[in-house]
Design an enzyme around this catalytic site. Structure first.
Site, PDB file in Angstrom:
ATOM      1  CG  ASP A 168      46.251  38.509  33.521  1.00 20.97           C
ATOM      2  OD1 ASP A 168      45.933  38.865  34.666  1.00 20.97           O
ATOM      3  OD2 ASP A 168      47.292  38.882  32.956  1.00 20.97           O
ATOM      4  CG  ASP A 297      35.258  30.785  44.228  1.00 21.92           C
ATOM      5  OD1 ASP A 297      36.431  30.739  43.783  1.00 21.92           O
ATOM      6  OD2 ASP A 297      34.803  29.911  44.984  1.00 21.92           O
ATOM      7  CG  HIS A 326      44.452  36.114  38.365  1.00 20.92           C
ATOM      8  ND1 HIS A 326      43.530  37.000  37.852  1.00 20.92           N
ATOM      9  CD2 HIS A 326      45.507  36.124  37.505  1.00 20.92           C
ATOM     10  CE1 HIS A 326      44.001  37.531  36.731  1.00 20.92           C
ATOM     11  NE2 HIS A 326      45.196  37.017  36.501  1.00 20.92           N
TER      12      HIS A 326
END
Length: 357
Positions: A168, A297, A326
């Site tokens: 992230d 995915d 995520h």
């Protein structure tokens, strides 16, 4: 192209519907409650009692701390939390960096796998997150602050030969830190991350997930729904969310970090952070060390940045992690740790799983 592949697990990718749900729920909860700043301390520290259930949630490591001066803010040192496990003379040292609104708790199911492999593992909580001190003014946070914190810890521990695992917003932060101290780093693992070049407004459909989230945190400020993020972007249990991910944030004044970090992502190419990311992309283009680029995915937020990473790191291993949102460390932590170990020991040459076409 080099690919470390996983057997495919089909899953219907989530739409942006959950973002709308979060908006409705959060606005409803916060209706009529303004984020008024009365007399507040500039710095708050989450009491240790809020972390009392961490061992039963798989996070047993004793806290360690350094004190850093926030650049451009004050002379008051801020306490930064990290864990440092495994032998200091290990052949491999891993530095694990989180994004928002996560903290080192995100890596709890991966760390034991690394330790069993004999590695040294260092995981940091950025200022504003986890057990680190928290500035109550959102405007006090900056990309410079987060980068300086990483650099300070790495130099304090004199880490060498680092495999950096970046997720992230830990990606932009970690690469900026690497660029300023490249001799300490040997390998790079990029997971659901990107180097935002300031093109979000020019490509609004591609960046719809991020722009929606930015709009939400801008609207709600320090009352942004930290726990709801993990509910909708991972498979974490409510117990792990409430007593783990949500533990650092007992009230809204502790949430300035999560509320502001998404707003640091540049929207235009002339933003100072965009220029920093352009320099970081150029740095990676000249990076000679091994690299692994992985996306889950069900990822949506950082996918628009994947082509750039593939472009600047053409020799990197490429990975798709199945059945994960995520926060892929939460959803597929042990599997992901095993893949990283195999990447460290064998590069892209070991056939791990059936090839995805």
């Amino acid at each position: 192209m080099n690919r470390l592949s996983l057997s495919h697990v089909s899953a219907n990718p989530p739409s942006l519907t959950w973002l709308a749900v979060v908006v409705v729920v959060s606005v409803g909860l916060c209706a009529g409650v303004a984020d008024k700043k009365t007399t507040e301390p500039a710095i708050v520290r989450t009491p240790d009692s809020y972390f009392s259930r961490l061992p039963e949630l798989g996070y047993p490591w004793r806290p360690r701390y350094i004190h850093v001066l926030a650049p451009g803010l004050s002379t008051h040192p801020l306490r930064v939390h990290y864990i440092d496990e495994g032998p200091h003379n290990a052949t491999e040292t891993l530095l694990l960096l989180h994004g928002t609104p996560a903290w080192s708790f995100l890596y709890r199911s991966m760390i034991p796998v690394f330790l069993r492999a004999g590695y040294r593992v260092v995981a940091l909580d950025q200022i504003g997150f986890g057990r680190s001190d928290k500035l109550t003014d959102p405007g006090a946070y900056s990309h410079r602050l987060h980068v300086a914190t990483v650099i300070e810890l790495v130099r304090h521990l004199d880490l060498q030969g680092i495999t950096a695992v970046l997720h992230d917003l830990g990606g932009p932060t970690g690469v900026s830190a690497m660029r300023r101290d490249p001799g300490r780093y040997h390998r790079l693992v990029l997971l659901n991350t990107w180097l935002p070049q300031g093109d979000a407004l020019a490509r609004p459909l591609d960046h719809a997930a991020y722009l929606s989230w930015r709009g939400l945190v801008t609207l709600l400020g320090r009352r942004s729904p930290v726990n709801a993020v993990f509910k909708f972007a991972s498979d974490a249990s409510w117990t792990d969310i409430k007593w783990g991910y949500g533990a650092p944030f007992p009230s809204y004044i502790y949430q300035a970090g999560p509320s502001h970090w998404p707003r640091m992502i540049p929207l235009t190419p002339d933003d100072p952070v965009a220029r920093e990311m352009q320099a970081s992309a150029a740095f990676l283009q000249g990076w000679k060390g091994p690299a692994l680029i992985g996306y889950s995915d069900r990822e949506r937020f950082t996918i628009p940045g994947r082509p750039l990473l593939h472009h600047v790191l053409p020799a990197a291993c490429r990975l798709e992690v199945p059945d994960a949102g995520h926060f892929l460390q939460e959803d597929q932590g042990p599997l992901l740790a095993d893949i990283i170990i195999r990447f460290i020991t064998h590069g892209c040459h070991l056939q791990l799983y059936p090839i995805l076409d």
